[in-house]
Design an enzyme around this catalytic site. Structure first.
Site, short mmCIF file in Angstrom:
data_model
loop_
_atom_site.label_atom_id
_atom_site.label_comp_id
_atom_site.label_asym_id
_atom_site.label_seq_id
_atom_site.Cartn_x
_atom_site.Cartn_y
_atom_site.Cartn_z
CD GLN A 105 -2.72 -1.13 2.59
OE1 GLN A 105 -2.90 -2.17 3.19
NE2 GLN A 105 -3.25 0.01 2.98
NE ARG A 107 -13.22 0.02 4.13
CZ ARG A 107 -13.91 -0.55 3.16
NH1 ARG A 107 -14.10 -1.84 3.14
NH2 ARG A 107 -14.43 0.17 2.19
CB CYS A 108 -9.13 1.96 11.38
SG CYS A 108 -8.38 2.67 12.84
CD GLU A 162 -8.99 4.29 6.78
OE1 GLU A 162 -8.98 5.48 7.20
OE2 GLU A 162 -7.96 3.66 6.54
#
Ligand code: FES
Ligand code: FES
Lengths: 166, 784
Positions: free
Chosen positions: B221, B368-369, B738
């Site tokens: 990523q 996802r945060c 998110e």
């Protein structure tokens, strides 16, 4: 080594494979059809789904030799040339994919469902894809995508009224 | 002359995604799809024990196995000073264990062979002699007197404590509590979960023996930051490293760190002169790579006589696993958890956090945060709901009374954040209206009277996303800016190169739309490239909802720079003064005579063919954007759930989500992000947990035990928007990837607690499984 013959997306292949080789590995590495993915290898995720004689199977849980003499369809076989399958159009139109990793398996299950049941309810769709995991999209848009595909198929099946536009 | 009118695909249009074309045809280009000539395959031998000393490793049988090219152990790596590597939190992590194994699944040895099957076969032939040691599986055990020392490799480390960290004002908070009319307390464990992207992590390392250049295809990523880390770890010159992140099958934070397999595959390719592929299987992914959460949290909320929140006190115990490898900005030991005052105007707050080593996998990535915002949001939203239930007032009323008001923005929180913008009341009122809140409360009263268990859960989250600014936020010293490079070709088509990297979020479409909006080139004519460090400007990558806040801003700014040059060119072509030109999307015209115009395509051609005296040719530029502040997306989620008295089964009947992420560039993609997050949030609330038995065996090591949500049990999600632009972002956008995983878990759990509160149930820790609910019901004499 075992000699097998499989027909994949309409093309016949004769191969020598080790008896222990998984069907998914044969498809990906021997045939180079990398649209079939591996997400878990325990039959849970459905990323490896292909159609065997038109029925969805998880190719991580089958041996290549078990496909001997049979007919397979992978995601690469969905479109007819440049014309996309209605399921592919549905996924695009309804934003039914994000990373795309689950998408081949989802679409193949959907295509098989619509062959059996051209007008499924949302509940029937959810049941059909319940063996396929998607981590990105959730399932709401995927259900919509399959409904979209069902509509496209129904429209295409409508006989064109004689005399043109009505 | 007829003018072809093509759709622009600018901001606010739900442009269908460009990237779909390849994915729909099975022509994606994921890591495992790559095969290079002469490529070898690697497999990793992992520890079966959570904690054990390694007495000896015998690899002789494996070395001799068919197809095996090399067996790599920690001892071999140590000769090249590669047995240990730095983590993103400034700790060290074993690449291959030399002294002890410290969690089940830890990397012990690697086999490199002609095929993966052969490599796996040979793993079985490696003999490791272990002396098993007692395992620690919680921070409570880790801090106990006489607990075994996990990190005896670290000089001066006497116990299992990693860090102590505080935020806010302790004295002011104590004063607030001393004057409180009511204090509400909640202790809960945010369980260890795993991002579990459908594609696992992997690498193809290709070190060219002739040039020494390392081309590393990697599920990353953050390719640029990883290149720098690799350069520092391996001592390779940075220009000799090229990271290529191909199509990524989901990331959710799992694909931010550097994993031992990457280092070994690269070293093996270097030593063997052949490309080496390593791709995790699912079990390896779940038991060894970046987990998320695992916070034990106690929160106390102080309220005055008017039910105004006057103080918040939080203490945290963090279970970090065997190596402190949290992926987070280096200044903040518990990530951005100090956003914990959430959407409320709470004048005093104080947070203490302590991290501990345990015999569990390292990681601490943000699933996802944005760096522990999820845990913070969950705690405050659970506390506020419990406060309302204890006080006997409506959950929405207590929130509306205590929300930061629109006129208070920019708002400085008690823990030091400066919120950019918000209208929390509006989002909540819209959610209430769409849900039919009042009617459902009436229905709930009727059902209660009949003995039925129905609950309505509310959560009004505020996130902090989009790191930097770079002065405050860095990863291993690298400032958290991001970048965009835009090249317009003579025929008016463009290439946009980004420092961020999609994992499914649709960058190739969204970012083209920004160029379309700002420069008037149709989105269809803008190709977006990313993921290849030799071909894109430096950036920190995609996580923490930062792509739109940072690279999105950079794209807008670079497009505007080019538009300024284009104006000069247009003035030259039109023989007019620059000040007399008007811009409307896609063309410049002379004020008052709109027929005297030049399109951006004509101007682009002139940039290469017909320039004013002294102007540099070309139409391209690059921008590095260091944002002035974070962005603060928010929203209100409402969940209606029915609980079965007999089985404890929770059925989520409805979910209404109102999200405000500022200006929406592609509403379809934004909605898609929210849909996906609501589904993952459901999983976190009800099914997902990585657990361990007392010996440290990981229970949750495949998708039969680690339960991802499926289409069958997840509900429909109803999504709505309000738009409160960010005042400091060039497009007013905030980032949305998110919001739903951050905001929704508390809403789901609050619905269950709201249903069970009359029975005296004040908390059930996630995942809220039927057996826990059933036990809570049974304990209170409920059953059928
Ligand atoms: S890879 Fe076959 S079901 Fe997951
Ligand atoms: S789109 Fe990523 S897993 Fe389904």
């Amino acid at each position: 080594m075992s000699a097998i013959t499989v027909t994949v997306n309409g093309i016949e292949h004769r191969l020598e494979v080790e008896p222990r080789v998984l069907l998914v590995d044969m498809i990906r590495t021997r045939l180079g059809l990398t649209g079939t993915h591996i997400g878990c290898d325990t039959s849970n995720c459905g990323a490896c789904t292909v159609l065997l004689e038109g029925e969805p199977v998880k190719s991580c849980t089958m041996l290549a030799v078990q496909a001997d003499g049979r007919r397979l369809t992978t995601v690469e076989g969905l479109a007819r040339g440049s014309e996309l399958h209605p399921v592919q159009v549905g996924f695009h139109e309804e934003h039914g994919l994000q990373c795309g990793f689950c998408t081949p398996g989802m679409m193949l299950v959907a295509a098989a469902l619509l062959e059996r049941n051209p007008n499924p309810t949302p509940e029937q769709i959810r049941w059909a894809i319940s063996g396929n995991l998607c981590r990105c999209t959730g399932y709401v848009n995927i259900v919509k995508a399959i409904q979209h595909a069902a509509r496209l198929r129904a429209d295409a099946a409508q006989p064109v009224a004689a005399g043109g536009a009505s | 002359m007829s003018v072809e009118v093509r759709p622009l695909g600018g901001i606010g249009e739900s442009v269908k995604r460009k990237e779909d074309a390849r994915f729909l045809r099975g022509k994606g280009n994921y890591l495992d799809d790559l095969t290079l000539p002469g490529m070898l395959h690697m497999a990793i031998l992992r520890s079966p024990h959570a904690h054990a000393r390694i007495r000896a490793i015998d690899t002789s049988m494996a070395q001799a196995a068919p197809g095996v090219v090399a067996v790599v152990t920690g001892e071999l790596l140590a000769q090249h000073k590669l047995a240990w590597m730095p983590t993103l939190s400034g700790d060290t992590q074993a690449v291959l264990a030399t002294d002890k194994v410290r969690f089940q699944g830890q990397e012990v040895a690697c086999v490199v062979a002609e095929t993966r099957y052969q490599a796996e076969d040979a793993l079985q032939l490696i003999d490791v002699d272990y002396e098993v040691l007692p395992a620690i599986t919680s921070p409570q055990q880790a801090m106990a007197e006489g607990a075994p020392l996990i990190r005896d490799d670290k000089q001066g480390q006497q116990d299992n404590h990693i860090y102590h960290w505080e935020a806010g004002d302790r004295e002011a908070t104590d004063r607030a509590f001393a004057s409180a009319a009511k204090v509400v307390r909640l202790t809960t464990h945010y369980p260890r979960s795993h991002p579990a992207p459908l594609e696992t992590c992997g690498i193809v390392a290709d070190v060219n023996p002739a040039t020494g250049k390392a081309t590393l295809y990697m599920t990353s990523q953050a390719p640029h930051a990883i290149r720098t880390v690799f350069s520092l770890v391996a001592g390779l010159p940075e220009h000799q490293i090229r990271i290529i992140a191909p199509d990524i099958g989901g990331g959710f934070g799992n694909k931010v760190p550097v994993y031992p397999g990457y280092v070994v595959a690269t070293a093996a390719s270097l030593l063997l002169g052949r490309p080496v592929k390593w791709v995790e299987d699912r079990t390896e992914n779940l038991i060894s790579t970046g987990f998320a959460r695992d916070f034990h949290m106690t929160g106390e909320l102080a309220l005055d006589h008017d039910n105004r929140m006057i103080g918040l006190r939080v203490s945290l115990l963090s279970d970090n696993g065997a190596f402190y490898a949290d992926a987070q900005p280096s200044k903040f030991r518990a990530g951005l958890f100090h956003i914990v005052t959430g959407s409320y105007d709470i004048p005093a707050a104080h947070v203490t956090a302590d991290g501990y080593y345990t015999n569990k996998a390292p990681g601490g990535v943000a699933y996802r945060c944005s760096f522990r915002v999820t845990e913070a949001s969950f705690l405050i939203e659970r506390l506020v709901t419990n406060a309302a239930l204890e006080l006997g007032i409506d959950q929405t009323e207590l929130r509306l009374r205590n929300f930061i008001r629109p006129e208070q923005f920019p708002y400085r929180s008690a823990t030091g954040w400066v919120y950019d913008s918000g209208d929390y009341q509006r989002a909540m009122r819209l959610a209430m209206e769409k849900l039919g809140y009042e009617d459902l409360r009436r229905e709930q009263a009727e059902r209660r009277a009949r003995g039925e268990l129905m609950g309505i859960g509310v959560a009004s989250f505020t996130e902090v996303v989009g790191a930097g600014h770079g002065a405050e936020f860095d990863i291993m010293g690298l400032r958290m800016f991001d970048s965009a490079e835009l090249r317009v070709h003579p025929t008016g088509k463009a290439v946009l190169k980004l420092g961020v990297k999609t994992q499914g979020q649709g960058h190739e479409t969204t970012f083209a739309q920004i160029v379309a909006q700002e420069l008037g080139i149709p989105a269809a004519d803008v190709e977006v490239q990313h993921g290849d460090t030799d071909n894109t400007p430096y950036g920190l990558g995609t996580y923490a909802s930062r792509s739109t806040p940072t690279a999105g801003a950079a794209t807008a700014v670079v497009s505007r720079k080019l538009r300024d040059k284009a104006r000069k060119l247009a003035a030259h072509l039109l023989e007019a003064a620059e000040e007399d030109l008007e811009w409307e999307r896609g063309r410049f015209f002379v004020r008052g005579s709109p027929e005297r115009a030049k399109t951006i395509q004509e101007v682009a051609f002139a940039a290469y063919t017909n320039l004013p005296e002294g102007m540099e040719p070309g139409l391209e530029g690059v921008t590095y954007y260091d944002p002035p502040n974070m962005t603060f997306p928010f929203g209100t989620y409402m969940v209606v759930a029915d609980v079965d008295r007999g089985t404890g089964q929770v059925k989520v009947r409805r979910v209404v989500a109102v999200d405000d992420c500022g200006v929406r560039i592609n509403p379809m993609i934004v909605e898609g992000q929210i849909q996906g997050g609501l589904c993952e949030g459901w999983g976190i609330a009800f099914t997902e947990q990585i657990t361990f038995d007392p010996d440290g065996n990981c229970i949750g090591s495949n998708f039969t035990d680690y339960l991802l949500p499926t289409a069958w049990e997840t509900p429909e999600f109803e999504t709505y928007a309000t738009v409160t632009p960010s005042p400091h972002h060039p497009l007013g956008a905030k980032g949305v990837g998110e919001s739903a995983t951050v905001g929704s878990p508390a809403a789901y759990v609050n619905a269950v607690i709201d249903a069970l509160w009359p029975l005296g149930v004040t908390n059930i820790d996630m995942p809220v499984t039927p057996d826990k609910v059933w036990a809570a019901l049974r304990a209170r004499g409920v059953g059928e």
